[in-house]
Design an enzyme around this catalytic site. Structure first.
Site, PDB file in Angstrom:
ATOM      1  N   LYS A   1       0.691 -10.787 -11.808  1.00  0.00           N
ATOM      2  CA  LYS A   1       2.053 -11.207 -12.165  1.00  0.00           C
ATOM      3  C   LYS A   1       2.498 -12.419 -11.345  1.00  0.00           C
ATOM      4  O   LYS A   1       3.027 -13.378 -11.882  1.00  0.00           O
ATOM      5  CB  LYS A   1       3.052 -10.054 -11.969  1.00  0.00           C
TER       6      LYS A   1
ATOM      7  N   ARG B   1      11.659  -1.893 -12.698  1.00  0.00           N
ATOM      8  CA  ARG B   1      10.487  -1.051 -12.448  1.00  0.00           C
ATOM      9  C   ARG B   1      10.726   0.397 -12.830  1.00  0.00           C
ATOM     10  O   ARG B   1       9.818   1.216 -12.709  1.00  0.00           O
ATOM     11  CB  ARG B   1      10.144  -1.110 -10.955  1.00  0.00           C
TER      12      ARG B   1
ATOM     13  N   ARG C   1      -6.782  -9.176  -1.599  1.00  0.00           N
ATOM     14  CA  ARG C   1      -5.786 -10.252  -1.722  1.00  0.00           C
ATOM     15  C   ARG C   1      -5.368 -10.787  -0.350  1.00  0.00           C
ATOM     16  O   ARG C   1      -5.217 -10.037   0.608  1.00  0.00           O
ATOM     17  CB  ARG C   1      -4.557  -9.712  -2.459  1.00  0.00           C
TER      18      ARG C   1
ATOM     19  N   ARG D   1      -0.975  -8.713   2.999  1.00  0.00           N
ATOM     20  CA  ARG D   1       0.330  -8.069   2.931  1.00  0.00           C
ATOM     21  C   ARG D   1       0.241  -6.676   3.540  1.00  0.00           C
ATOM     22  O   ARG D   1      -0.768  -5.993   3.382  1.00  0.00           O
ATOM     23  CB  ARG D   1       0.761  -7.947   1.464  1.00  0.00           C
TER      24      ARG D   1
ATOM     25  N   ARG E   1       0.851   2.793  -4.717  1.00  0.00           N
ATOM     26  CA  ARG E   1       1.616   1.857  -5.563  1.00  0.00           C
ATOM     27  C   ARG E   1       1.175   1.967  -7.025  1.00  0.00           C
ATOM     28  O   ARG E   1       2.007   1.887  -7.929  1.00  0.00           O
ATOM     29  CB  ARG E   1       1.425   0.418  -5.065  1.00  0.00           C
TER      30      ARG E   1
HETATM   31  P1  AMP Z   1       5.929  -6.475  -5.422  1.00  0.00           P
HETATM   32  O1  AMP Z   1       5.891  -7.696  -4.593  1.00  0.00           O
HETATM   33  O2  AMP Z   1       6.591  -6.701  -6.761  1.00  0.00           O
HETATM   34  O3  AMP Z   1       4.589  -5.793  -5.548  1.00  0.00           O
HETATM   35  O4  AMP Z   1       6.885  -5.436  -4.655  1.00  0.00           O
HETATM   36  C1  AMP Z   1       6.561  -4.950  -3.386  1.00  0.00           C
HETATM   37  C2  AMP Z   1       7.349  -3.687  -3.082  1.00  0.00           C
HETATM   38  O5  AMP Z   1       8.755  -3.982  -3.097  1.00  0.00           O
HETATM   39  C3  AMP Z   1       7.187  -2.545  -4.076  1.00  0.00           C
HETATM   40  O6  AMP Z   1       6.031  -1.769  -3.803  1.00  0.00           O
HETATM   41  C4  AMP Z   1       8.477  -1.783  -3.862  1.00  0.00           C
HETATM   42  O7  AMP Z   1       8.426  -1.007  -2.668  1.00  0.00           O
HETATM   43  C5  AMP Z   1       9.502  -2.888  -3.644  1.00  0.00           C
HETATM   44  N1  AMP Z   1      10.099  -3.329  -4.927  1.00  0.00           N
HETATM   45  C6  AMP Z   1      10.003  -4.560  -5.488  1.00  0.00           C
HETATM   46  N2  AMP Z   1      10.658  -4.611  -6.660  1.00  0.00           N
HETATM   47  C7  AMP Z   1      11.172  -3.364  -6.851  1.00  0.00           C
HETATM   48  C8  AMP Z   1      11.923  -2.755  -7.880  1.00  0.00           C
HETATM   49  N3  AMP Z   1      12.282  -3.420  -8.994  1.00  0.00           N
HETATM   50  N4  AMP Z   1      12.288  -1.462  -7.727  1.00  0.00           N
HETATM   51  C9  AMP Z   1      11.950  -0.755  -6.630  1.00  0.00           C
HETATM   52  N5  AMP Z   1      11.222  -1.260  -5.634  1.00  0.00           N
HETATM   53  C10 AMP Z   1      10.822  -2.559  -5.727  1.00  0.00           C
END
Ligand code: AMP
Length: 215
Positions: A14, A89, A128, A161, A172
């Site tokens: 993404k 999400r 990554r 990360r 996740r």
């Molecule tokens: P990402 O960078 O999109 O993989 O997000 C990293 C982490 O941020 C996720 O594993 C969640 O803990 C939190 N997070 C990001 N976006 C959301 C969302 N829309 N709802 C809930 N948690 C989020």
């Protein structure tokens, strides 16, 4: 005008595709994950709260995320559209987003669901590496930087990360299946979902996205 959402499991690509989409369509890239990471880096209260959940691979509570995302969507640069990456999400977040947009006379045009096999997601995420300075994304085997540990784009340091370790990644993916996958049906019903095969290579995936969004 293009209001669009990138859906798909962690590791589907993404972030990588988002960078290409916003360059082509001149819309802002809104990643709730990036907003949280920025807050963690700056030591804010929001960052502290979010980190507790992120480190475990769990979702940050809905109300907090919705507040952050809708505040961002009110900014001037979102007037001609936006690309949401990692939000919504949960079905609850999607419903709140829809009612927020409706209140402002807007709606989502397209939802891109990028899919990739589970085993491949594990490999992608645990390998990554991201640039600490500019956020560019690499992979130790699939997309190595020219010089190990150094960003091709800005010369910044490449790091892993905190949530890309095997245990957190597994959680996740599970959280995605349980809480985010129901969104596919939600947007299918709304009639604006497009499925994209995320395993065809970076450029082919992007070509399919452009086909779906229109030139
Ligand atoms: P990402 O960078 O999109 O993989 O997000 C990293 C982490 O941020 C996720 O594993 C969640 O803990 C939190 N997070 C990001 N976006 C959301 C969302 N829309 N709802 C809930 N948690 C989020």
């Amino acid at each position: 005008m293009l209001r669009t959402i990138l859906l798909g499991p962690p590791g589907a690509g993404k972030g990588t595709q988002a960078a290409k989409i916003v360059e082509k369509y001149h819309i802002p890239h809104i990643s709730t994950g990036d907003i949280f990471r920025e807050n963690i880096k700056n030591g804010t209260e929001l960052g502290k709260k979010a980190k507790e959940y992120m480190d475990k691979g769990e979702l940050v509570p809905d109300d907090l995320v919705i507040e952050i995302a809708t505040t961002r969507l009110l900014a001037d640069d979102c007037k001609n559209g936006f690309l949401l990456d990692g939000f919504p999400r949960t079905v609850y977040q999607a419903e709140k987003l829809d009612s927020f947009l409706e209140k402002h006379g807007a709606k989502i045009d397209k939802v891109l669901d990028i899919s990739v096999e589970k085993e491949e997601l594990m490999t992608r995420l645990t390998g990554r590496r991201v640039c600490k300075a500019c956020g560019a994304s690499y992979h130790v085997v699939n997309i190595p930087p020219k010089k190990e540990g150094i960003c091709d784009v800005c010369g910044g340091q490449l790091i892993q990360r905190d949530d890309d370790n095997a245990e957190t990644v597994a959680n996740r993916i599970e959280v995605y299946e349980a809480q985010t996958m129901p969104l596919i049906e939600y947007y299918e019903k709304a009639g604006n979902l497009v499925h994209i095969d995320g395993a065809t290579g970076l450029e082919n995936v992007f070509a399919d996205i452009v086909k779906a969004l229109g030139e």
